[in-house]
Write a protein that holds these residues in place. Sequence first.
Motif, PDB file in Angstrom:
ATOM      1  N   LEU A 183       1.198  -1.153   0.050  1.00 58.17           N
ATOM      2  CA  LEU A 183      -0.109  -0.319   0.212  1.00 58.17           C
ATOM      3  C   LEU A 183       0.969   1.689  -0.110  1.00 58.17           C
ATOM      4  O   LEU A 183       0.705   1.517  -0.659  1.00 58.17           O
ATOM      5  CB  LEU A 183      -0.911  -0.313   1.180  1.00 58.17           C
ATOM      6  N   PRO A 184       1.738   1.220   0.768  1.00 61.01           N
ATOM      7  CA  PRO A 184       2.620   2.658   0.723  1.00 61.01           C
ATOM      8  C   PRO A 184       3.391   2.890  -0.859  1.00 61.01           C
ATOM      9  O   PRO A 184       3.291   4.020  -1.282  1.00 61.01           O
ATOM     10  CB  PRO A 184       3.723   2.098   1.718  1.00 61.01           C
ATOM     11  N   ALA A 185       4.056   1.427  -1.963  1.00 61.46           N
ATOM     12  CA  ALA A 185       4.424   1.704  -2.290  1.00 61.46           C
ATOM     13  C   ALA A 185       3.268   2.423  -3.693  1.00 61.46           C
ATOM     14  O   ALA A 185       3.755   3.740  -4.297  1.00 61.46           O
ATOM     15  CB  ALA A 185       5.286   1.166  -2.807  1.00 61.46           C
TER      16      ALA A 185
ATOM     17  N   SER B 286      -9.613   1.735   8.952  1.00 61.22           N
ATOM     18  CA  SER B 286     -10.170   2.779  10.567  1.00 61.22           C
ATOM     19  C   SER B 286      -9.950   4.423   9.587  1.00 61.22           C
ATOM     20  O   SER B 286      -9.291   4.295   8.819  1.00 61.22           O
ATOM     21  CB  SER B 286      -9.095   2.329  11.673  1.00 61.22           C
ATOM     22  N   GLU B 287     -10.279   4.901   9.709  1.00 60.44           N
ATOM     23  CA  GLU B 287     -10.067   6.042   9.584  1.00 60.44           C
ATOM     24  C   GLU B 287      -8.747   6.569   9.617  1.00 60.44           C
ATOM     25  O   GLU B 287      -8.573   7.918   8.928  1.00 60.44           O
ATOM     26  CB  GLU B 287     -11.331   7.500   9.901  1.00 60.44           C
ATOM     27  N   SER B 288      -8.211   6.499  11.144  1.00 63.59           N
ATOM     28  CA  SER B 288      -6.940   7.014  11.261  1.00 63.59           C
ATOM     29  C   SER B 288      -6.218   6.034  10.393  1.00 63.59           C
ATOM     30  O   SER B 288      -4.155   6.728  10.208  1.00 63.59           O
ATOM     31  CB  SER B 288      -6.639   6.290  13.023  1.00 63.59           C
ATOM     32  N   TYR B 289      -5.997   4.909  10.059  1.00 66.46           N
ATOM     33  CA  TYR B 289      -5.084   4.302   9.584  1.00 66.46           C
ATOM     34  C   TYR B 289      -4.502   4.977   7.750  1.00 66.46           C
ATOM     35  O   TYR B 289      -4.076   4.995   7.323  1.00 66.46           O
ATOM     36  CB  TYR B 289      -4.749   2.918   9.521  1.00 66.46           C
ATOM     37  N   LEU B 290      -5.853   5.177   7.327  1.00 67.63           N
ATOM     38  CA  LEU B 290      -6.251   5.756   6.237  1.00 67.63           C
ATOM     39  C   LEU B 290      -5.544   6.878   5.485  1.00 67.63           C
ATOM     40  O   LEU B 290      -4.639   6.978   5.207  1.00 67.63           O
ATOM     41  CB  LEU B 290      -7.803   5.988   5.625  1.00 67.63           C
ATOM     42  N   THR B 291      -5.895   7.961   7.025  1.00 63.33           N
ATOM     43  CA  THR B 291      -5.587   9.124   7.159  1.00 63.33           C
ATOM     44  C   THR B 291      -4.484   8.866   6.953  1.00 63.33           C
ATOM     45  O   THR B 291      -3.023  10.154   6.246  1.00 63.33           O
ATOM     46  CB  THR B 291      -6.066   9.422   7.905  1.00 63.33           C
ATOM     47  N   GLY B 292      -3.071   7.979   7.547  1.00 62.45           N
ATOM     48  CA  GLY B 292      -1.976   8.049   8.349  1.00 62.45           C
ATOM     49  C   GLY B 292      -1.328   7.325   7.181  1.00 62.45           C
ATOM     50  O   GLY B 292      -0.052   8.111   6.578  1.00 62.45           O
ATOM     51  N   GLU B 293      -1.627   6.908   6.452  1.00 63.50           N
ATOM     52  CA  GLU B 293      -1.324   6.094   5.095  1.00 63.50           C
ATOM     53  C   GLU B 293      -0.742   7.341   3.871  1.00 63.50           C
ATOM     54  O   GLU B 293      -0.126   7.210   2.593  1.00 63.50           O
ATOM     55  CB  GLU B 293      -1.716   4.439   4.829  1.00 63.50           C
TER      56      GLU B 293
END
Length: 124
Positions: free
Chosen positions: A10-12, A56-63
Amino acid sequence: VLEHVHPQELPALLREARRVLKKDGRVFVSRCPNSHAYAEKLAHLLYGHGHYRLFSESYLTGEFKKAKFKVEKIKTTDFFLNFFPDPWMKIYNQTFPITNFIEKLIMKTPLSVFAHNYEIVASK
């Protein structure tokens, strides 16, 4: 489609999406499964499956932020399920105006946290 991307990739994927966007470009992600969604819990309980990955919203926002995106908007969508096996789909289609109205009301309350999906708009 983010739920179909391996967590390590996902990060890439997000970095590449940012790289190929125009200077003022935006990325729009629709129907990303919510980890708090009652529908996912119900699917697992009734059918033994649902989406493999939930967010979660926090995970998506963070990524997105790690990939140097500016998250302009993130919101939950689709409180009610919108796909059923026959004959339930026919009933759903007939009651859509009512269920759509009720869904719009629910989405303005704290219950929206249990909606099925996220929509994300992020910019470069």
